[in-house]
Design an enzyme around this catalytic site. Sequence first.
Site, PDB file in Angstrom:
ATOM      1  N   LYS A  95      38.188  34.930  41.386  1.00  0.00           N
ATOM      2  CA  LYS A  95      38.339  36.385  41.341  1.00  0.00           C
ATOM      3  C   LYS A  95      38.596  36.730  39.876  1.00  0.00           C
ATOM      4  O   LYS A  95      39.740  36.875  39.440  1.00  0.00           O
ATOM      5  CB  LYS A  95      39.481  36.831  42.259  1.00  0.00           C
ATOM      6  CG  LYS A  95      39.514  38.329  42.499  1.00  0.00           C
ATOM      7  CD  LYS A  95      40.490  38.665  43.601  1.00  0.00           C
ATOM      8  CE  LYS A  95      40.804  40.144  43.658  1.00  0.00           C
ATOM      9  NZ  LYS A  95      39.678  41.015  43.962  1.00  0.00           N
TER      10      LYS A  95
HETATM   11  N1  PMP Z   1      35.047  40.523  47.945  1.00  0.00           N
HETATM   12  C1  PMP Z   1      35.361  41.053  46.753  1.00  0.00           C
HETATM   13  C2  PMP Z   1      34.322  41.117  45.700  1.00  0.00           C
HETATM   14  C3  PMP Z   1      36.652  41.519  46.511  1.00  0.00           C
HETATM   15  O1  PMP Z   1      36.984  42.040  45.335  1.00  0.00           O
HETATM   16  C4  PMP Z   1      37.620  41.455  47.542  1.00  0.00           C
HETATM   17  C5  PMP Z   1      39.001  41.983  47.312  1.00  0.00           C
HETATM   18  N2  PMP Z   1      39.817  41.031  46.696  1.00  0.00           N
HETATM   19  C6  PMP Z   1      37.241  40.900  48.772  1.00  0.00           C
HETATM   20  C7  PMP Z   1      35.947  40.446  48.932  1.00  0.00           C
HETATM   21  C8  PMP Z   1      38.226  40.780  49.905  1.00  0.00           C
HETATM   22  O2  PMP Z   1      39.149  39.779  49.619  1.00  0.00           O
HETATM   23  P1  PMP Z   1      40.628  39.814  50.228  1.00  0.00           P
HETATM   24  O3  PMP Z   1      40.466  39.962  51.681  1.00  0.00           O
HETATM   25  O4  PMP Z   1      41.196  38.491  49.859  1.00  0.00           O
HETATM   26  O5  PMP Z   1      41.328  40.959  49.615  1.00  0.00           O
END
Ligand code: PMP
Length: 310
Positions: free
Chosen positions: A160
């Site tokens: 991320k």
């Molecule tokens: N995909 C992307 C590109 C994101 O930025 C996020 C948010 N973090 C998610 C999916 C969902 O991830 P999470 O459920 O861990 O927040």
Amino acid sequence: MPKVPETEFVWRNGKLIKWADATIHALSHVVHYGSSVFEGIRAYTTSRGPAVFRLKEHIRRLVDSAKIYHMEVPYSADELCRATAQTIHGNKLNACYIRPVIFRGYGTVGVDPLGAPSEVFIFAYPWGAYLGEKSQQEGVDVMVSSWNRQAPNTLPAFAKAGGNYLNSQLMKIEARAQGFVEAIALDTRGFVSEGSGENLFFVRNGTLYTPPLVAAILPGITRDTVIQIARERGLTVVEGDLPREMLYVSDELFFVGTAVEITPIRSVDRIPVGTGKPGPVTRDIQAAYAAIVTGKDSAKQDWLYHVGAD
Ligand code: PMP
């Protein structure tokens, strides 16, 4: 987008500082080369005070993201969990959004990141529904982006990282320009990937489908949560490549993510999803998710990190 609601303190490299002091030099490596990794986490109000949802998993992903980019993290995962609790507690927050970020700071110039010192910040502030006030109730209208997600041998989707969100920004700009609230990207093979900041689930004939990790998605923690909730309810969940047209012929479709939680999608490219209204599976998963994050599901207490407990 609403302005960030300022809080009193920010955690910076081990201590709480004033919000206004959370600044960096414009020659910091991150400003020029996108060298940051971050998390988006939510805390909820429970009967035992604020609790952070799946904090350990978020911190694990943060540390993994840093590892992929050879970024030094001068704190252990436990220390980062405690720092998160301290930031919420210090700001006297209850339900809030938490944004830890680790980036390459000031000290060197040029692409080579290895000499730039790491900096760690944790912000926490109140934050409502990500895609608009009524999005979770009524559903959202989205489009398929003309931008693809990155190919697997370009930028690692597991991380991320700040730089990945340049692609997300292009998706978002295009969607907004066309009157949509959000876009869905395909991967470079043409299969469905994810939203600019959310993972996706499809429902067809009572079965749940979601794109696999190889489809350039972020391995979402909400995605993992929903897979577990659905399987516990006896639903079949298939993680597999999905063609674009599945977006048009699904009975139900919904986004999942920390920011959006569970948000129904009511149309894609102006084609209604199912009846055009949030469907029963989406509603059921929304309710189950809400019960878990607010501590009302006694079987899922392990997923809550109580802020007052430290
Ligand atoms: N995909 C992307 C590109 C994101 O930025 C996020 C948010 N973090 C998610 C999916 C969902 O991830 P999470 O459920 O861990 O927040």
